[in-house]
Enzyme design. Structure first.
Site, PDB file in Angstrom:
ATOM      1  N   LYS A 166       0.859  -1.185   0.000  1.00 36.58           N
ATOM      2  CA  LYS A 166       0.000   0.000   0.000  1.00 36.58           C
ATOM      3  C   LYS A 166       0.893   1.232   0.000  1.00 36.58           C
ATOM      4  O   LYS A 166       1.609   1.475   0.970  1.00 36.58           O
ATOM      5  CB  LYS A 166      -0.904   0.026   1.235  1.00 36.58           C
ATOM      6  CG  LYS A 166      -1.944   1.125   1.119  1.00 36.58           C
ATOM      7  CD  LYS A 166      -2.403   1.685   2.443  1.00 36.58           C
ATOM      8  CE  LYS A 166      -1.421   2.622   3.051  1.00 36.58           C
ATOM      9  NZ  LYS A 166      -1.152   3.855   2.276  1.00 36.58           N
ATOM     10  N   PRO A 167       0.853   2.021  -1.085  1.00 35.31           N
ATOM     11  CA  PRO A 167       1.698   3.227  -1.123  1.00 35.31           C
ATOM     12  C   PRO A 167       1.022   4.380  -0.401  1.00 35.31           C
ATOM     13  O   PRO A 167      -0.154   4.297  -0.042  1.00 35.31           O
ATOM     14  CB  PRO A 167       1.785   3.515  -2.619  1.00 35.31           C
ATOM     15  CG  PRO A 167       0.465   3.040  -3.161  1.00 35.31           C
ATOM     16  CD  PRO A 167       0.040   1.867  -2.300  1.00 35.31           C
ATOM     17  N   ALA A 168       1.756   5.461  -0.216  1.00 41.59           N
ATOM     18  CA  ALA A 168       1.186   6.659   0.417  1.00 41.59           C
ATOM     19  C   ALA A 168       0.106   7.246  -0.484  1.00 41.59           C
ATOM     20  O   ALA A 168       0.189   7.158  -1.714  1.00 41.59           O
ATOM     21  CB  ALA A 168       2.289   7.684   0.648  1.00 41.59           C
ATOM     22  N   GLU A 169      -0.885   7.867   0.141  1.00 46.22           N
ATOM     23  CA  GLU A 169      -2.020   8.383  -0.623  1.00 46.22           C
ATOM     24  C   GLU A 169      -1.660   9.566  -1.509  1.00 46.22           C
ATOM     25  O   GLU A 169      -2.359   9.857  -2.471  1.00 46.22           O
ATOM     26  CB  GLU A 169      -3.197   8.721   0.299  1.00 46.22           C
ATOM     27  CG  GLU A 169      -2.884   9.555   1.533  1.00 46.22           C
ATOM     28  CD  GLU A 169      -2.356   8.731   2.717  1.00 46.22           C
ATOM     29  OE1 GLU A 169      -1.803   7.634   2.495  1.00 46.22           O
ATOM     30  OE2 GLU A 169      -2.478   9.207   3.856  1.00 46.22           O
ATOM     31  N   GLY A 220       7.687   5.188   7.551  1.00 42.24           N
ATOM     32  CA  GLY A 220       6.814   6.337   7.766  1.00 42.24           C
ATOM     33  C   GLY A 220       7.088   6.935   9.130  1.00 42.24           C
ATOM     34  O   GLY A 220       8.191   6.777   9.687  1.00 42.24           O
ATOM     35  N   SER A 221       6.080   7.573   9.674  1.00 37.40           N
ATOM     36  CA  SER A 221       6.284   8.286  10.936  1.00 37.40           C
ATOM     37  C   SER A 221       6.371   7.323  12.123  1.00 37.40           C
ATOM     38  O   SER A 221       5.820   6.218  12.090  1.00 37.40           O
ATOM     39  CB  SER A 221       5.128   9.258  11.158  1.00 37.40           C
ATOM     40  OG  SER A 221       3.922   8.533  11.214  1.00 37.40           O
ATOM     41  N   GLU A 242      10.973   1.488   9.631  1.00 33.53           N
ATOM     42  CA  GLU A 242      11.938   2.540   9.297  1.00 33.53           C
ATOM     43  C   GLU A 242      11.204   3.856   9.547  1.00 33.53           C
ATOM     44  O   GLU A 242      10.350   4.253   8.758  1.00 33.53           O
ATOM     45  CB  GLU A 242      12.375   2.355   7.850  1.00 33.53           C
ATOM     46  CG  GLU A 242      13.771   2.860   7.600  1.00 33.53           C
ATOM     47  CD  GLU A 242      13.790   4.341   7.355  1.00 33.53           C
ATOM     48  OE1 GLU A 242      13.967   5.090   8.345  1.00 33.53           O
ATOM     49  OE2 GLU A 242      13.606   4.750   6.215  1.00 33.53           O
ATOM     50  N   LEU A 243      11.514   4.499  10.683  1.00 38.34           N
ATOM     51  CA  LEU A 243      10.648   5.589  11.169  1.00 38.34           C
ATOM     52  C   LEU A 243      11.364   6.940  11.136  1.00 38.34           C
ATOM     53  O   LEU A 243      12.301   7.128  10.384  1.00 38.34           O
ATOM     54  CB  LEU A 243      10.155   5.221  12.577  1.00 38.34           C
ATOM     55  CG  LEU A 243       9.543   3.802  12.671  1.00 38.34           C
ATOM     56  CD1 LEU A 243       9.158   3.462  14.100  1.00 38.34           C
ATOM     57  CD2 LEU A 243       8.343   3.655  11.749  1.00 38.34           C
ATOM     58  N   CYS A 276      14.090  11.328   6.344  1.00 43.03           N
ATOM     59  CA  CYS A 276      14.255  10.916   7.744  1.00 43.03           C
ATOM     60  C   CYS A 276      15.703  11.031   8.188  1.00 43.03           C
ATOM     61  O   CYS A 276      15.978  11.026   9.382  1.00 43.03           O
ATOM     62  CB  CYS A 276      13.699   9.512   7.952  1.00 43.03           C
ATOM     63  SG  CYS A 276      14.241   8.383   6.699  1.00 43.03           S
ATOM     64  N   GLU A 377      10.922  16.359  14.854  1.00 45.62           N
ATOM     65  CA  GLU A 377      11.387  16.255  13.471  1.00 45.62           C
ATOM     66  C   GLU A 377      10.736  17.377  12.663  1.00 45.62           C
ATOM     67  O   GLU A 377       9.532  17.621  12.796  1.00 45.62           O
ATOM     68  CB  GLU A 377      10.962  14.881  12.941  1.00 45.62           C
ATOM     69  CG  GLU A 377      11.584  14.510  11.630  1.00 45.62           C
ATOM     70  CD  GLU A 377      11.213  13.092  11.186  1.00 45.62           C
ATOM     71  OE1 GLU A 377      10.109  12.619  11.540  1.00 45.62           O
ATOM     72  OE2 GLU A 377      12.025  12.472  10.485  1.00 45.62           O
TER      73      GLU A 377
HETATM   74  P1  ADP Z   1       3.939  11.049   7.107  1.00 46.42           P
HETATM   75  O1  ADP Z   1       3.518  11.749   8.368  1.00 46.42           O
HETATM   76  O2  ADP Z   1       5.337  11.251   6.758  1.00 46.42           O
HETATM   77  O3  ADP Z   1       2.991  11.176   5.964  1.00 46.42           O
HETATM   78  P2  ADP Z   1       2.825   8.536   7.757  1.00 46.42           P
HETATM   79  O4  ADP Z   1       3.385   7.614   8.752  1.00 46.42           O
HETATM   80  O5  ADP Z   1       1.530   9.201   8.057  1.00 46.42           O
HETATM   81  O6  ADP Z   1       3.977   9.549   7.476  1.00 46.42           O
HETATM   82  O7  ADP Z   1       2.683   7.842   6.347  1.00 46.42           O
HETATM   83  C1  ADP Z   1       3.524   6.825   5.877  1.00 46.42           C
HETATM   84  C2  ADP Z   1       2.664   5.720   5.309  1.00 46.42           C
HETATM   85  O8  ADP Z   1       1.859   5.229   6.374  1.00 46.42           O
HETATM   86  C3  ADP Z   1       1.705   6.131   4.203  1.00 46.42           C
HETATM   87  O9  ADP Z   1       1.598   5.078   3.274  1.00 46.42           O
HETATM   88  C4  ADP Z   1       0.396   6.291   4.936  1.00 46.42           C
HETATM   89  O10 ADP Z   1      -0.720   6.063   4.108  1.00 46.42           O
HETATM   90  C5  ADP Z   1       0.508   5.193   5.956  1.00 46.42           C
HETATM   91  N1  ADP Z   1      -0.349   5.360   7.134  1.00 46.42           N
HETATM   92  C6  ADP Z   1      -0.689   6.492   7.775  1.00 46.42           C
HETATM   93  N2  ADP Z   1      -1.510   6.226   8.815  1.00 46.42           N
HETATM   94  C7  ADP Z   1      -1.679   4.882   8.851  1.00 46.42           C
HETATM   95  C8  ADP Z   1      -2.396   3.959   9.678  1.00 46.42           C
HETATM   96  N3  ADP Z   1      -3.124   4.383  10.715  1.00 46.42           N
HETATM   97  N4  ADP Z   1      -2.309   2.641   9.381  1.00 46.42           N
HETATM   98  C9  ADP Z   1      -1.577   2.207   8.349  1.00 46.42           C
HETATM   99  N5  ADP Z   1      -0.886   3.010   7.541  1.00 46.42           N
HETATM  100  C10 ADP Z   1      -0.923   4.325   7.765  1.00 46.42           C
END
Ligand code: ADP
Length: 473
Positions: A166-169, A220-221, A242-243, A276, A377
């Protein structure tokens, strides 16, 4: 979405925008739990055959994918610049870095060695065998929208795992381009599946709760990483995280302040600070601080922000409005608490840039530990300089964070370099080096920056189980 070898739409779509112009550039399928389940089932069905193939077969496909990615470097970079915003040159570098993972793990696939172990019993033989862990779920971020995919997909596929990603939206178009390329390279039906979605949480939950998923890999975060780690715990799934980071950049008194300042200007403003491993506390010894700040400010003031498609621009937009707000809040807080603003310090609202999410490249000095920027950050184009002196324990200052991803040291003293390298509690240390990353080198963090390593020989281990055989003969 790409599920079980078929490109699929679904009832709803969501829009994708160019962060430099605010223009809509595409629409993609808005998947949910149902699609995630279908993808997991497909990956599970494909696992047996794929994991039994020879490593040579799997490597051939990854080599082909590497070739295709390099052949398409230009078109992929243009897509990335439109969708994510980084300047075209940086996008080209990222595509090359992304392709490096495909090639590196094509090679590593053939080196998944087990062990034979001498036994204390004359009638016993031990063999340790490495086997693919199973179906992998991957969640990737928007800041490096192609390389963060191949850094997970390549080792997983090389090991014999099947994957649902699942990629980022905000960057699904780059993900679609990667999966088109994998399909063309000959990745078999069901082996790699893509679910695009505007709402990540339900899919993340499904990845954690569905017992067919044996491994979750996330970039991600830290906040989301913790949530996923918690949800994956009841089934004791293997996880790689990897946060976030909060990298110290230490400029010792014996360093060349001009050289160090040029390095800081380069690494801090890569991807507009949305990395990061971006420096978030630049510690400069007081004896060279003036010269350092002079060069840093001159360099940063010369950076041109704008649409990354124009080669004269070296700073692209931030990802979205909330990112701008966070940067503005941290800068305002620092200035209110006494930091000195050398350049930048505001959103850019002229020359058409007001339609995008541009923040002026910024240098702050006199940053102290009472300021938000010292702990949080930033993920934006702000270089916060902290001036230290002989009374300060620089190692203790640098380690005073919950994060532990990257750190940088500038010194010409070899003993000091070694002491800091050994004492810094971070996973990646650049010593007089601002780019300590490569597909061949292990990338990952300590403490709240996560667990597991990507790239290198370690990268494939994340997708392997060790099975011990004890044989009586
Ligand atoms: P950023 O704050 O840098 O956007 P996120 O951690 O929110 O970082 O996003 C990184 C990835 O995690 C994205 O693919 C996002 O869609 C996904 N993501 C964000 N929230 C959730 C969640 N509650 N469960 C699963 N994936 C998530």
């Amino acid at each position: 979405m790409y599920i079980n070898g078929v490109w699929q739409s679904c009832e709803n779509n969501f829009d994708v925008f160019n962060p430099a112009t605010g223009e809509k550039i595409g629409e993609v399928a808005d998947g949910g739990v149902q699609q995630a389940r279908a993808a997991i089932d497909a990956a599970d069905a494909a696992f047996g055959e794929w994991s039994r193939r020879t490593a040579y077969d799997r490597a051939e496909i990854l080599y082909k994918a590497w070739e295709l990615m390099m052949a398409r470097q230009s078109e992929l970079s243009e897509l990335m610049t439109c969708e994510q915003g980084k300047p075209l040159k940086a996008a080209r570098n990222e595509v090359k870095y992304a392709a490096d993972f495909l090639r590196w793990f094509a090679e590593e696939a053939k080196r998944v060695y087990g062990q034979t172990i001498p036994s204390a019993r004359p009638d016993q033989r031990f063999i340790a065998l490495k086997q693919a862990v199973g179906v992998v779920a991957a969640i990737t971020p928007w800041n490096y929208p192609i390389s963060m995919l191949t850094r997970k997909l390549a080792p997983a596929l090389a090991a014999g795992c099947t994957v649902v990603l699942k990629p980022a939206e905000s960057t699904p178009l780059c993900a679609i381009a990667v999966f088109k390329l994998l399909e063309e390279a000959g990745v078999p039906v069901g082996v790699a599946n893509l679910v695009t979605a505007s709402q990540p949480a339900p899919i993340g939950r499904e990845f954690c709760e569905n017992s067919l998923i044996r491994k979750l890999t996330f970039t991600g975060s830290t906040a989301v990483g913790k949530l996923l780690a918690r949800d994956a715990a009841p089934q004791l799934k293997r996880i790689s995280m990897e946060l976030g980071g909060h990298a110290p950049f230490i400029v010792c008194e014996d360093a060349d302040p001009v050289h160090a300042a040029k390095g800081a200007a380069l690494v801090k403003f890569l991807n507009a600070g949305q990395a990061c491993i971006s420096p978030n506390r630049i510690y400069v010894h007081e004896s060279i601080a003036e010269r350092f700040l002079e060069t840093l400010t001159e360099r940063v003031a010369g950076l041109r922000a704008g649409n990354g498609m124009d080669p004269s621009n070296s700073i692209g937009p931030l990802v979205a409005e909330p990112a701008l707000d966070k940067v503005a809040r941290q800068v305002e807080d620092a200035v209110a608490k006494g930091a000195h603003l050398h350049t930048g310090g505001s959103r850019i609202l002229e020359n058409g840039l007001e339609k995008g999410y541009f923040y002026a490249p910024t240098v702050l000095s006199g940053v102290t530990d009472t300021m938000q920027i010292y702990r949080e950050e930033t993920f934006g184009p702000v270089a916060p300089v902290v001036i230290y002196n002989d009374q300060d324990d620089i190692l203790a200052l640098a380690n005073d964070t919950n994060y532990g991803l990257a750190a940088y040291v500038y010194t010409q003293n070899i003993s000091r370099a070694m002491r800091l390298f050994e004492g810094l509690q971070f996973g990646i240390i650049g010593v007089n080096d601002i780019n300590p990353t490569s597909a061949a080198a292990p990338f990952g963090g300590m403490k709240m920056s996560g667990m597991g390593r990507e790239g290198a020989q370690e990268g494939i281990e994340e997708y392997l189980e060790t099975k011990l055989g004890g044989f009586s003969v």
